[in-house]
Design a protein around this motif. Structure first.
Motif, PDB file in Angstrom:
ATOM      1  N   ASP A 137       0.818  -1.203   0.000  1.00  0.00           N
ATOM      2  CA  ASP A 137       0.000   0.000   0.000  1.00  0.00           C
ATOM      3  C   ASP A 137       0.859   1.263   0.000  1.00  0.00           C
ATOM      4  N   VAL A 138       1.967   1.237   0.731  1.00  0.00           N
ATOM      5  CA  VAL A 138       2.878   2.384   0.773  1.00  0.00           C
ATOM      6  C   VAL A 138       3.515   2.589  -0.603  1.00  0.00           C
ATOM      7  N   GLU A 139       3.985   1.509  -1.207  1.00  0.00           N
ATOM      8  CA  GLU A 139       4.604   1.594  -2.534  1.00  0.00           C
ATOM      9  C   GLU A 139       3.591   2.087  -3.556  1.00  0.00           C
ATOM     10  N   ALA A 140       2.348   1.606  -3.480  1.00  0.00           N
ATOM     11  CA  ALA A 140       1.305   2.029  -4.416  1.00  0.00           C
ATOM     12  C   ALA A 140       1.022   3.520  -4.272  1.00  0.00           C
ATOM     13  N   ALA A 141       0.926   4.007  -3.045  1.00  0.00           N
ATOM     14  CA  ALA A 141       0.658   5.431  -2.822  1.00  0.00           C
ATOM     15  C   ALA A 141       1.790   6.286  -3.392  1.00  0.00           C
ATOM     16  N   ARG A 142       3.023   5.870  -3.172  1.00  0.00           N
ATOM     17  CA  ARG A 142       4.166   6.626  -3.710  1.00  0.00           C
ATOM     18  C   ARG A 142       4.145   6.620  -5.237  1.00  0.00           C
ATOM     19  N   SER A 143       3.834   5.457  -5.807  1.00  0.00           N
ATOM     20  CA  SER A 143       3.792   5.325  -7.263  1.00  0.00           C
ATOM     21  C   SER A 143       2.709   6.220  -7.865  1.00  0.00           C
ATOM     22  N   VAL A 144       1.525   6.223  -7.266  1.00  0.00           N
ATOM     23  CA  VAL A 144       0.432   7.060  -7.774  1.00  0.00           C
ATOM     24  C   VAL A 144       0.773   8.542  -7.614  1.00  0.00           C
ATOM     25  N   ALA A 145       1.374   8.914  -6.500  1.00  0.00           N
ATOM     26  CA  ALA A 145       1.752  10.311  -6.302  1.00  0.00           C
ATOM     27  C   ALA A 145       2.694  10.769  -7.418  1.00  0.00           C
ATOM     28  N   ARG A 146       3.700   9.950  -7.732  1.00  0.00           N
ATOM     29  CA  ARG A 146       4.612  10.290  -8.844  1.00  0.00           C
ATOM     30  C   ARG A 146       3.841  10.373 -10.156  1.00  0.00           C
ATOM     31  N   TRP A 147       2.957   9.395 -10.396  1.00  0.00           N
ATOM     32  CA  TRP A 147       2.170   9.324 -11.636  1.00  0.00           C
ATOM     33  C   TRP A 147       1.347  10.599 -11.811  1.00  0.00           C
ATOM     34  N   LEU A 148       0.686  11.025 -10.734  1.00  0.00           N
ATOM     35  CA  LEU A 148      -0.173  12.207 -10.796  1.00  0.00           C
ATOM     36  C   LEU A 148       0.641  13.482 -11.011  1.00  0.00           C
ATOM     37  N   ARG A 149       1.780  13.582 -10.336  1.00  0.00           N
ATOM     38  CA  ARG A 149       2.613  14.781 -10.476  1.00  0.00           C
ATOM     39  C   ARG A 149       3.200  14.911 -11.876  1.00  0.00           C
ATOM     40  N   GLU A 150       3.356  13.799 -12.583  1.00  0.00           N
ATOM     41  CA  GLU A 150       3.930  13.821 -13.933  1.00  0.00           C
ATOM     42  C   GLU A 150       2.865  13.934 -15.027  1.00  0.00           C
ATOM     43  N   ASP A 151       1.597  13.829 -14.667  1.00  0.00           N
ATOM     44  CA  ASP A 151       0.522  13.884 -15.661  1.00  0.00           C
ATOM     45  C   ASP A 151       0.279  15.337 -16.091  1.00  0.00           C
ATOM     46  N   PRO A 152       0.485  15.643 -17.374  1.00  0.00           N
ATOM     47  CA  PRO A 152       0.313  17.032 -17.827  1.00  0.00           C
ATOM     48  C   PRO A 152      -1.123  17.545 -17.684  1.00  0.00           C
ATOM     49  N   ASP A 153      -2.114  16.651 -17.656  1.00  0.00           N
ATOM     50  CA  ASP A 153      -3.507  17.077 -17.501  1.00  0.00           C
ATOM     51  C   ASP A 153      -3.828  17.473 -16.066  1.00  0.00           C
TER      52      ASP A 153
ATOM     53  N   GLY B  12     -12.274  14.489 -13.364  1.00  0.00           N
ATOM     54  CA  GLY B  12     -12.294  13.514 -14.446  1.00  0.00           C
ATOM     55  C   GLY B  12     -10.892  13.098 -14.851  1.00  0.00           C
ATOM     56  N   SER B  13      -9.973  14.068 -14.916  1.00  0.00           N
ATOM     57  CA  SER B  13      -8.583  13.764 -15.255  1.00  0.00           C
ATOM     58  C   SER B  13      -7.929  12.916 -14.172  1.00  0.00           C
ATOM     59  N   LEU B  14      -8.231  13.222 -12.907  1.00  0.00           N
ATOM     60  CA  LEU B  14      -7.691  12.434 -11.792  1.00  0.00           C
ATOM     61  C   LEU B  14      -8.172  10.989 -11.884  1.00  0.00           C
ATOM     62  N   LEU B  15      -9.477  10.803 -12.088  1.00  0.00           N
ATOM     63  CA  LEU B  15     -10.029   9.447 -12.171  1.00  0.00           C
ATOM     64  C   LEU B  15      -9.423   8.674 -13.337  1.00  0.00           C
ATOM     65  N   THR B  16      -9.264   9.339 -14.468  1.00  0.00           N
ATOM     66  CA  THR B  16      -8.663   8.686 -15.630  1.00  0.00           C
ATOM     67  C   THR B  16      -7.224   8.294 -15.325  1.00  0.00           C
ATOM     68  N   ALA B  17      -6.461   9.189 -14.690  1.00  0.00           N
ATOM     69  CA  ALA B  17      -5.062   8.904 -14.360  1.00  0.00           C
ATOM     70  C   ALA B  17      -4.945   7.729 -13.386  1.00  0.00           C
ATOM     71  N   VAL B  18      -5.788   7.718 -12.344  1.00  0.00           N
ATOM     72  CA  VAL B  18      -5.728   6.630 -11.367  1.00  0.00           C
ATOM     73  C   VAL B  18      -6.167   5.313 -12.002  1.00  0.00           C
ATOM     74  N   ALA B  19      -7.211   5.353 -12.816  1.00  0.00           N
ATOM     75  CA  ALA B  19      -7.675   4.132 -13.489  1.00  0.00           C
ATOM     76  C   ALA B  19      -6.609   3.602 -14.442  1.00  0.00           C
ATOM     77  N   THR B  20      -5.932   4.507 -15.140  1.00  0.00           N
ATOM     78  CA  THR B  20      -4.858   4.097 -16.046  1.00  0.00           C
ATOM     79  C   THR B  20      -3.714   3.486 -15.253  1.00  0.00           C
ATOM     80  N   TRP B  21      -3.318   4.131 -14.150  1.00  0.00           N
ATOM     81  CA  TRP B  21      -2.273   3.584 -13.284  1.00  0.00           C
ATOM     82  C   TRP B  21      -2.674   2.198 -12.802  1.00  0.00           C
TER      83      TRP B  21
END
Length: 125
Positions: free
Chosen positions: A18-34, A70-79
């Motif tokens: 769960d910790v690794e997943a949270a860190r991974s999503v945080a990086r994913w979201l910060r890098e998403d241009p949308d 909507g962009s957040l949900l798409t990013a998390v679903a894609t991740w």
């Protein structure tokens, strides 16, 4: 608008998934241009009923508008679609909690409909 992402390890997940997943999503979201301009803060939540003292990993995401939701949900679903097991992701907003189970466009639309503020309620938390 504040959204909480809760990462819950599944039964066979390795310790710390769960910790690794949270860190991974945080990086994913910060890098998403949308999602430029969103705020992502780490946090923790109390254990859920039936858990033995486990603390769930949490990300608090502050969005500026419904389009960003909507962009957040798409990013998390894609991740989530890039991962195999290990962690479930639950999205919470103003007392509503929805589990992301896949990454399809239909699921993103369903979750968006459940989490969007009511008409005329754009100023609500």
């Amino acid at each position: 608008m504040e959204i909480t992402l809760v990462f819950e390890p599944v039964d066979a997940a390795p310790e710390g998934a769960d910790v690794e997943a949270a860190r991974s999503v945080a990086r994913w979201l910060r890098e998403d241009p949308d999602l430029r301009g969103i705020e992502v803060r780490p946090g923790t939540a109390d254990p859920r009923e039936g858990r033995m003292g486990e603390v769930l990993e949490v990300l608090n995401v502050v969005l500026t508008n419904g389009i960003a939701l909507g962009s957040l949900l798409t990013a998390v679903a894609t991740w989530r679609g890039t991962r195999r097991g290990g962690t479930r992701v639950r999205i919470e907003r103003s007392g509503t909690s929805v589990l992301i189970e896949g990454g399809s466009a239909d699921e993103v639309r369903r979750i968006l409909a459940e989490l969007e503020p009511p008409a005329g309620g754009a100023g609500q938390p």
